[in-house]
Design an enzyme around this catalytic site. Structure first.
Site, short mmCIF file in Angstrom:
data_model
loop_
_atom_site.label_atom_id
_atom_site.label_comp_id
_atom_site.label_asym_id
_atom_site.label_seq_id
_atom_site.Cartn_x
_atom_site.Cartn_y
_atom_site.Cartn_z
N TYR A 168 0.91 -1.00 -0.14
CA TYR A 168 -0.05 -0.06 0.08
C TYR A 168 0.70 1.25 -0.09
O TYR A 168 0.81 2.18 -0.71
CB TYR A 168 -1.11 0.01 1.26
CG TYR A 168 -1.99 1.19 1.33
CD1 TYR A 168 -3.06 1.32 0.21
CD2 TYR A 168 -2.07 2.00 2.22
CE1 TYR A 168 -3.99 2.34 0.21
CE2 TYR A 168 -2.76 3.13 2.31
CZ TYR A 168 -3.84 3.10 1.30
OH TYR A 168 -4.66 4.18 1.48
N VAL A 211 -8.81 1.12 13.46
CA VAL A 211 -8.96 1.35 15.02
C VAL A 211 -10.54 2.00 15.29
O VAL A 211 -11.05 1.26 16.32
CB VAL A 211 -7.87 2.14 15.53
CG1 VAL A 211 -7.98 3.61 15.07
CG2 VAL A 211 -7.96 2.15 16.96
N GLN A 264 3.46 7.84 15.63
CA GLN A 264 2.65 8.97 15.55
C GLN A 264 2.23 9.30 14.07
O GLN A 264 2.78 8.89 13.17
CB GLN A 264 3.48 10.15 16.18
CG GLN A 264 3.71 10.03 17.64
CD GLN A 264 4.38 11.42 17.91
OE1 GLN A 264 5.67 11.73 17.54
NE2 GLN A 264 3.88 12.24 18.94
#
Length: 342
Positions: A149, A191, A280
């Site tokens: 990806y 998530v 992050q």
């Protein structure tokens, strides 16, 4: 009197999570929309409410094969975008990003029309700078499980800018950061959907790692507004432009907010962090703000509440199984099998 012809706009990946919202937005603006999808991760149910619209057409097609249509603009959103789906068939994921970009750029070149590429924050990999600006070149593993990806999207960006340099084509490149909202697939491994589904079922909420890794989540309506603004911007505004919400939240905070909004009694459990999972991710959107006058408006609590309501309805409709939605089987390409808009 002269005819007032609506612009005809092609949206590849149009029955997916983002694509279906974009199709709605374009129809509301008065455009004709040709929605193209092979239904590998997209689902017909996402656009079912549009099928009777007289300016909407649905075409089953895989962008790794050439497409011969007449349109005025192209939004190229076709590609599995969640780890569960893009790692299921990594070779096909890379082909969709690279060969799909070549085919759509070729179509745009022939028609002399603007084309927008839906790129991704995965361009930046596990970033060593924070927040990420468009000038940052990224920290990407080229041979890891997410590379199909990440590198596929990086190559697609290369193709877009080479087509512009070589052929003078009007291009737009948007780097999309984590986006959430209604029509996310419940089993896509992202998530937000994971946490909501687990909370609604009363299951333990799974956090990978210590839960202090952070993301910045953009509500889908805000993201679509950014894409449309970018397409409508002057030709010299090519991007790449970061589109996302700069408000950062840790996975632990997101899990706790999900439990609160669902009223769940789920407990939080920890599992090992997957390979190459970024620590992050936060966009610097100052360029998009300056060039497009764009900034997200939906707070995480407000957007998450709407998303929870969507999944509650989905859970009720499917008898608690989330049985409907995209298959995880590879989908053979179609050479233009039309699905009538009826």
């Amino acid at each position: 009197m002269p005819y007032n012809l609506a612009e005809r706009i092609l949206v590849t990946g149009g029955s997916g999570f983002l694509g279906s919202h974009l199709c709605e937005r374009l129809l509301a603006s008065g455009a004709e929309v040709l929605c193209v999808d092979n239904f590998f991760t997209g689902t017909r149910s996402n656009v079912e409410h549009l099928l009777d619209h007289h300016r909407f057409e649905l075409l089953r097609h895989d962008v790794t094969f050439p497409l011969y249509v007449e349109v005025d603009q192209i939004y190229n959103l076709a590609c599995p975008a969640s780890p569960v789906h893009y790692q299921h068939d990594p070779v096909q994921t890379t082909k969709t990003s690279v060969i799909g970009a070549i085919n759509m750029l070729g179509l745009a070149k022939r028609l002399k029309v603007k084309i927008l590429q839906a790129s991704t924050s995965e361009i930046y990999g596990d970033p060593s700078t924070h927040p990420q600006t468009e000038e940052y070149w990224g920290n990407v593993n080229p041979i890891g499980p997410r590379s199909c990806y990440d590198e596929g999207k990086r190559c697609a960006e290369t193709l877009f800018f080479d087509y512009r340099r070589q052929h003078g084509m009007p291009i737009k490149v948007a780097r999309i950061f984590n986006t959430y909202g209604p029509r996310m697939h419940p089993n896509d491994g992202r998530v937000v959907s994971n946490f909501i589904v687990q909370a609604l079922r009363g299951q333990d909420i799974t956090i990978y790692g210590d839960g202090l890794q952070s993301r910045a989540f953009c509500y889908v309506d805000d993201l679509i507004d950014g894409l449309v603004r970018l397409m409508q911007s002057p030709d010299e505004v090519t991007g790449p432009l970061n589109l996302g919400n700069p408000h950062e939240i840790t996975m632990r905070e997101l899990a706790e907010l999900t439990i609160e909004l669902t009223g769940s009694h789920s407990k939080i459990v920890h599992r090992p962090l997957p390979q190459d999972d970024p620590r992050q991710r936060q966009p610097d959107i100052s360029r998009a703000n300056a060039l497009l006058g764009w900034a997200p408006r939906t707070a995480i609590r407000q957007g998450l509440a709407r998303t929870v309501a969507y999944f509650e309805g989905l859970l009720t409709d499917s008898g608690g199984r989330f049985a409907h939605g995209p298959s995880t089987r590879p989908h053979a390409g179609s050479q233009g099998l039309a699905i009538p808009a009826t």
